[in-house]
Motif scaffolding. Structure first.
Motif: not given
Length: 378
Positions: A239-241, A298-309, A312-319
């Protein structure tokens, strides 16, 4: 609360509504004298040490000068709770997004003024803070916040004057408007050696965080990702950026708990990287900021936003299915925040860096379930 005064044991009660009392009978003149004594104690600026957990409470005091050497700033908690959206227009450029995805960059600081920018890859809003006017725009362009209830747009400066930034300084004192809070008290200003972990960085260009590495050498992100893969986590997110949660977020399920680890990286900036305090301000600041995401919601909301929007944010392992499955399990989440600086040697830490790492540890570990670690060289 029970204590001693002039070798005499006394008990005093207090409440969250600022009431203070003590159970005994006395004349009105004696009561007034007791109030006078309490007033002197309450208004005293002397440091009081109880050698209990009470010493960890931060007390604020009003100041007429800004402390020197600001190193980073943190968005107010209201921004995280409400996921406030911004709108920015400059010429033909129009940008919208979540305000907490923007970075705060400190440009300069004196006793009278702090100059800073709210930035991303695509925008920059220059602003100032002083004790007379608080927050003001200093650039030609204006960053707007969108009020969720009315839909009206309010300037970021006006919003910050109601919900201010929290500025941090080199000694980890903090400033909110005109009130300063001292760093959390510690008996020793040294980082606990048990909090320092090491790996072999010999195949890594430690000056290159994520690109620009020398031929035949890995950059820091590449090396760290290789090490984290060996942990065999269920989830590893990059999630670098600008506005990142962390460079890497790892989820590892154990028998009774789910470990969540947030890794913040910084390349070494000079020939003697282990003694450059500037290399650590940013990574320690990022570590403190990410403590906002060390609860599951808080983490769930943040990661969902980052991964969808964020591209550069992406899964390296898992989905996302695997991640949602971990969220739903009836297990305790245990959080750790890692500051990654391969230019630091565990056996040779500069005193100023040691104090900064100690202050970061002290701030982050105020909660029982949150741990701070440093990942560096042997």
């Amino acid at each position: 609360m029970r204590g001693q005064e002039n070798s005499e044991f006394k008990t005093i009660g207090y409440s969250s509504s600022s009431k203070v009392w003590s159970n005994y009978s006395a004349k009105i003149t004696e009561f007034l004298a007791w109030c006078d004594v309490l007033s002197v104690k309450i208004n005293s600026t002397d440091e009081i040490r109880t050698y209990t957990e009470i010493d960890r409470i931060n007390f604020r005091k009003v100041v007429d000068k800004i402390p020197l050497n600001p190193i980073f700033a943190v968005w107010p908690s209201e921004f995280f709770k409400n996921n406030l959206q911004y709108y920015f227009e400059s010429g033909t450029t129009k940008i919208e997004g979540s305000i907490i995805d923007l970075d705060i960059k400190i440009n300069s600081g004196t006793n009278n003024k702090i100059e800073f920018e709210v930035t991303s890859q695509f925008l920059s809003q220059k602003m100032t803070f002083d004790l007379d006017h608080f927050f003001k725009n200093s650039g030609a362009d204006i960053l707007w916040l969108i009020d969720q209830e009315s839909g009206e747009m309010v300037t970021l400066a006006d919003y910050l004057n109601e919900f201010p930034l929290l500025f941090y300084f080199q000694d980890f004192t903090s400033l909110r408007l005109n009130e300063v809070s001292s760093r959390v008290a510690r008996e020793y200003a040294l980082i606990n050696p048990d909090k320092i972990e090491t790996i072999d960085w010999s195949d890594t260009d430690i000056t290159a965080e994520f690109d620009g590495n020398k031929a035949g050498k890995k950059h820091i992100h590449e090396k760290l990702e290789e090490v984290l893969n060996l942990r065999a986590p269920q989830i590893l997110i990059y999630d670098h950026g600008s506005g990142e949660t962390a460079d890497y977020v790892l989820f590892c399920e154990k028998t009774d708990i789910i470990e969540v680890e947030l890794y913040h990286c910084k390349g070494a900036g000079g020939a003697k990287p282990g003694s450059r305090v500037g290399d650590f301000y940013e990574v320690c600041g990022q570590s403190v900021k990410s403590s906002m995401y060390t609860n599951v919601n808080a983490l769930k909301k943040k990661l969902k936003w980052r991964l969808n929007s964020v591209t550069t944010s992406k899964f390296i392992i898992g989905d996302m299915t695997t991640l949602n499955n971990l969220y739903s399990k009836n297990k305790m989440f245990q959080f750790k925040i890692f500051a990654v600086q391969p230019g630091l040697s565990k056996v040779d830490i500069d005193s100023k860096i040691n104090e900064l790492l100690s202050a970061t540890e002290s701030y982050i570990e105020q909660g029982d379930q949150l741990k701070f670690r440093i990942l560096c060289s042997a």
